[in-house]
Enzyme design. Structure first.
Site, PDB file in Angstrom:
ATOM      1  N   ASP A   1      -1.118  -1.506  -4.100  1.00  0.00           N
ATOM      2  CA  ASP A   1      -2.486  -1.599  -3.582  1.00  0.00           C
ATOM      3  C   ASP A   1      -3.022  -0.187  -3.280  1.00  0.00           C
ATOM      4  O   ASP A   1      -2.304   0.640  -2.695  1.00  0.00           O
ATOM      5  CB  ASP A   1      -2.435  -2.442  -2.294  1.00  0.00           C
ATOM      6  CG  ASP A   1      -3.802  -2.776  -1.743  1.00  0.00           C
ATOM      7  OD1 ASP A   1      -4.750  -2.884  -2.532  1.00  0.00           O
ATOM      8  OD2 ASP A   1      -3.912  -2.961  -0.509  1.00  0.00           O
TER       9      ASP A   1
ATOM     10  N   SER B   1       0.862  -1.190   0.000  1.00  0.00           N
ATOM     11  CA  SER B   1       0.000   0.000   0.000  1.00  0.00           C
ATOM     12  C   SER B   1       0.897   1.238   0.000  1.00  0.00           C
ATOM     13  O   SER B   1       2.117   1.145   0.204  1.00  0.00           O
ATOM     14  CB  SER B   1      -0.860  -0.003   1.264  1.00  0.00           C
ATOM     15  OG  SER B   1      -0.014   0.131   2.399  1.00  0.00           O
TER      16      SER B   1
ATOM     17  N   HIS C   1     -11.829  -6.808  -2.235  1.00  0.00           N
ATOM     18  CA  HIS C   1     -11.019  -6.222  -1.156  1.00  0.00           C
ATOM     19  C   HIS C   1     -11.695  -6.523   0.180  1.00  0.00           C
ATOM     20  O   HIS C   1     -12.841  -6.962   0.228  1.00  0.00           O
ATOM     21  CB  HIS C   1     -10.940  -4.700  -1.330  1.00  0.00           C
ATOM     22  CG  HIS C   1      -9.982  -4.269  -2.387  1.00  0.00           C
ATOM     23  ND1 HIS C   1      -8.830  -3.583  -2.100  1.00  0.00           N
ATOM     24  CD2 HIS C   1      -9.988  -4.447  -3.726  1.00  0.00           C
ATOM     25  CE1 HIS C   1      -8.174  -3.340  -3.222  1.00  0.00           C
ATOM     26  NE2 HIS C   1      -8.864  -3.856  -4.233  1.00  0.00           N
ATOM     27  N   GLY C   2     -10.983  -6.248   1.258  1.00  0.00           N
ATOM     28  CA  GLY C   2     -11.589  -6.371   2.592  1.00  0.00           C
ATOM     29  C   GLY C   2     -12.081  -7.772   2.871  1.00  0.00           C
ATOM     30  O   GLY C   2     -13.135  -7.962   3.460  1.00  0.00           O
ATOM     31  N   ALA C   3     -11.299  -8.772   2.469  1.00  0.00           N
ATOM     32  CA  ALA C   3     -11.792 -10.156   2.474  1.00  0.00           C
ATOM     33  C   ALA C   3     -11.238 -11.013   3.618  1.00  0.00           C
ATOM     34  O   ALA C   3     -11.469 -12.218   3.646  1.00  0.00           O
ATOM     35  CB  ALA C   3     -11.454 -10.812   1.142  1.00  0.00           C
ATOM     36  N   SER C   4     -10.534 -10.397   4.572  1.00  0.00           N
ATOM     37  CA  SER C   4      -9.975 -11.203   5.668  1.00  0.00           C
ATOM     38  C   SER C   4     -11.071 -11.918   6.459  1.00  0.00           C
ATOM     39  O   SER C   4     -12.176 -11.395   6.623  1.00  0.00           O
ATOM     40  CB  SER C   4      -9.148 -10.323   6.615  1.00  0.00           C
ATOM     41  OG  SER C   4      -7.839 -10.158   6.121  1.00  0.00           O
TER      42      SER C   4
ATOM     43  N   ASP D   1      -7.140   3.737  -7.178  1.00  0.00           N
ATOM     44  CA  ASP D   1      -8.362   3.727  -6.383  1.00  0.00           C
ATOM     45  C   ASP D   1      -9.019   5.103  -6.440  1.00  0.00           C
ATOM     46  O   ASP D   1      -8.695   5.998  -5.670  1.00  0.00           O
ATOM     47  CB  ASP D   1      -8.033   3.341  -4.933  1.00  0.00           C
ATOM     48  CG  ASP D   1      -9.265   3.354  -4.039  1.00  0.00           C
ATOM     49  OD1 ASP D   1     -10.355   3.717  -4.529  1.00  0.00           O
ATOM     50  OD2 ASP D   1      -9.147   3.014  -2.854  1.00  0.00           O
TER      51      ASP D   1
ATOM     52  N   GLY E   1     -10.243  -3.885   7.206  1.00  0.00           N
ATOM     53  CA  GLY E   1      -9.938  -3.897   8.637  1.00  0.00           C
ATOM     54  C   GLY E   1     -10.504  -5.101   9.375  1.00  0.00           C
ATOM     55  O   GLY E   1     -11.115  -5.990   8.768  1.00  0.00           O
TER      56      GLY E   1
HETATM   57  P1  13P Z   1      -8.586  -6.847   4.879  1.00  0.00           P
HETATM   58  O1  13P Z   1      -8.499  -5.684   5.800  1.00  0.00           O
HETATM   59  O2  13P Z   1      -9.910  -7.526   4.970  1.00  0.00           O
HETATM   60  O3  13P Z   1      -7.459  -7.799   5.027  1.00  0.00           O
HETATM   61  O4  13P Z   1      -8.519  -6.264   3.379  1.00  0.00           O
HETATM   62  C1  13P Z   1      -7.277  -5.924   2.822  1.00  0.00           C
HETATM   63  C2  13P Z   1      -7.393  -5.198   1.535  1.00  0.00           C
HETATM   64  O5  13P Z   1      -8.436  -5.094   0.914  1.00  0.00           O
HETATM   65  C3  13P Z   1      -6.163  -4.616   1.003  1.00  0.00           C
HETATM   66  O6  13P Z   1      -6.377  -3.901  -0.169  1.00  0.00           O
HETATM   67  O1  G3H Z   2      -6.697  -1.938   2.129  1.00  0.00           O
HETATM   68  C1  G3H Z   2      -5.757  -1.465   2.732  1.00  0.00           C
HETATM   69  C2  G3H Z   2      -4.700  -2.286   3.315  1.00  0.00           C
HETATM   70  O2  G3H Z   2      -5.151  -2.987   4.426  1.00  0.00           O
HETATM   71  C3  G3H Z   2      -3.482  -1.470   3.561  1.00  0.00           C
HETATM   72  O3  G3H Z   2      -3.512  -0.801   4.762  1.00  0.00           O
HETATM   73  O4  G3H Z   2      -2.745   1.490   4.188  1.00  0.00           O
HETATM   74  O5  G3H Z   2      -2.530   0.620   6.521  1.00  0.00           O
HETATM   75  O6  G3H Z   2      -1.068  -0.275   4.710  1.00  0.00           O
HETATM   76  P1  G3H Z   2      -2.393   0.331   5.072  1.00  0.00           P
HETATM   77 ZN    ZN Z   3      -8.300  -2.945  -0.180  1.00  0.00          ZN
END
Ligand code: 13P
Ligand code: G3H
Ligand code: ZN
Length: 314
Positions: free
Chosen positions: A80, A49, A208-211, A102, A179
Site C-alpha cells: 500500500d 504500508s 482510499h480513505g474509505a473507513s 503512489d 485517517g
Molecule cells: P482509512 O484511513 O480511511 O482507513 O484509509 C486507509 C487507506 O486508504 C489505506 O491505503
Molecule cells: O493510507 C495509509 C494507511 O492508513 C497506512 O498508514 O502508513 O500509518 O501504516 P501507515
Molecule cells: Zn490509502
C-alpha cells in the site's frame, strides 16, 4: 489461493462489486481479516504500508501473509502507498502479488515515469500495479471545500495517465481522506466525477480513505473510559457513510482500502480486555477481543462492498 490483484479486480468488475483491501500490521489483524474472508467466502486483498514494513519487517510480514494466502478464497498480497522505489522493488522480488506506486504528489510527468519504471519491474514477475492520480487530502490539510476539490482527480488526466502508464488499477480522489478525521460533516463523494472517470478509464478504480468511523465503533472505544475524560480521543471523528460507499461501488469503484476502522476496532478490543481483565497478563487473552472486533468490521465491509459469497467453492 494466492492471486494477483489484477485477477481479483477483473472478477469484481465483471460482477459489479468491490473488494476490501485491509491494512495489516500484525498477526492478529491478519488472522482476523483472513478468517472472515474464508467464513464469508469473499475474495480479499491484504496490504501492508511502508510504515507496517518499518514496524514489523517485510520478511516477517510476507511470511505471515503467504500462510494466510493459502486459504480457500482468492487472496492478493499488496504493498500500500509505495513511495520508496527500493521498498517497491524488494516487495516485487519478495512475493507480493501487487504493489502500489503512489506518485500522487509528484509532478505529472514524474508520476508517469516512475509508475512506468515500477510496471517494468512488476511485469517480469506478473505482479499487478496500482497507481494514483489526484491527491487524497484530509480536512486537516486543507481549509476550504474549493481548496480540497483542487486535488480531486481530473477525468481526462486520469484517462491519459492510465493509458500512458499501463497501470492495472487506478486510485482516484473524489472526496475521501485518510485517517479518522476526514471532514467536519459526513463527506459526500463526487459521484458525478466518478462516473466521468469510470466512463473514460478502462482499468478498475480504487477508493482510499474509505473507513466509515461509525459512531457505534467509536462508542465501543469509549465504553470503558471514565465519565470525566474521553479516553478514546476520537471526539469529532467523521468517516465515509455506508450509503456513500454503496454509491461508489454502484458507479465503478472496485477496490476499497480500510485501515482506520481496523485501528479503532483493535483499540476498542484492547481497552475492553485491559479494563475487564485487570489481572490478565497473557497477551493472548488481552488481544482476543481486538481480533473479534476486527472480524466484525471486516464482515460488515465484505457485505457492504458486495464481495461476500463471491469466492468460488473449492
Ligand atoms: P482509512 O484511513 O480511511 O482507513 O484509509 C486507509 C487507506 O486508504 C489505506 O491505503
Ligand atoms: O493510507 C495509509 C494507511 O492508513 C497506512 O498508514 O502508513 O500509518 O501504516 P501507515
Ligand atoms: Zn490509502
Amino acid at each position: 489461493m494466492l492471486c494477483s490483484a489484477k485477477k481479483i479486480l477483473a472478477a469484481a468488475d465483471k460482477g459489479g462489486y468491490a473488494v476490501g483491501a485491509f491494512n495489516v500490521n500484525n498477526l492478529e489483524i491478519l488472522q482476523a481479516v483472513i478468517e472472515t474472508a474464508v467464513e464469508e467466502r469473499s475474495p480479499v486483498i491484504i496490504q501492508t504500508s511502508e510504515g507496517a514494513i518499518e514496524y514489523a519487517g517485510m520478511d516477517y510480514l510476507i511470511a505471515m501473509m503467504r500462510v494466510a494466502a493459502a486459504s480457500p478464497v482468492p487472496v492478493a498480497i499488496h504493498l500500500d502507498h509505495g513511495k520508496d522505489l527500493k521498498v517497491i522493488k524488494r516487495a516485487i522480488d519478495s512475493g507480493y502479488t501487487s504493489v502500489m506506486f503512489d506518485g500522487s504528489l509528484l509532478p505529472y510527468k514524474e508520476n508517469v515515469a516512475k509508475t512506468k519504471q515500477v510496471i517494468a519491474w512488476a511485469k517480469k514477475r506478473s505482479v499487478s500495479v496500482e497507481a494514483e492520480i489526484g491527491a487524497i487530502k484530509g480536512v486537516e490539510d486543507l481549509v476550504s471545500v474549493e481548496e480540497k476539490q483542487a486535488f480531486f482527480t481530473d477525468p481526462r488526466q486520469a484517462a491519459d495517465f492510465a493509458k500512458a502508464t499501463g497501470c492495472d488499477s487506478l486510485a482516484i480522489s473524489i472526496g475521501t481522506a485518510h485517517g479518522a478525521f476526514k471532514s467536519k460533516v459526513a463527506p459526500e463523494l463526487d459521484i458525478e466525477r466518478l462516473q466521468k472517470i469510470d466512463a473514460l478509464v478502462k482499468v478498475p478504480l480504487v477508493l482510499h480513505g474509505a473507513s466509515g468511523i461509525s459512531p457505534e465503533l467509536v462508542a465501543k472505544t469509549k465504553e470503558h473510559c471514565s465519565e470525566l475524560e474521553d479516553c478514546s480521543r476520537l471526539a469529532g471523528a467523521v468517516g465515509i457513510p455506508d450509503s456513500e460507499i454503496r454509491r461508489a461501488v454502484a458507479n465503478g469503484i472496485r477496490k476499497i482500502n480500510i485501515d482506520s476502522d481496523i485501528r479503532i476496532a483493535f483499540t476498542a478490543g484492547l481497552r475492553e480486555a485491559i479494563m475487564l481483565n485487570h489481572k490478565a497478563i497473557d497477551p493472548r487473552t488481552l488481544l482476543a477481543p481486538s481480533k473479534k472486533m476486527i472480524k466484525e468490521v471486516a464482515r460488515h465491509k465484505m457485505e457492504l462492498f458486495g464481495s461476500k459469497g463471491r469466492a468460488k467453492k473449492p
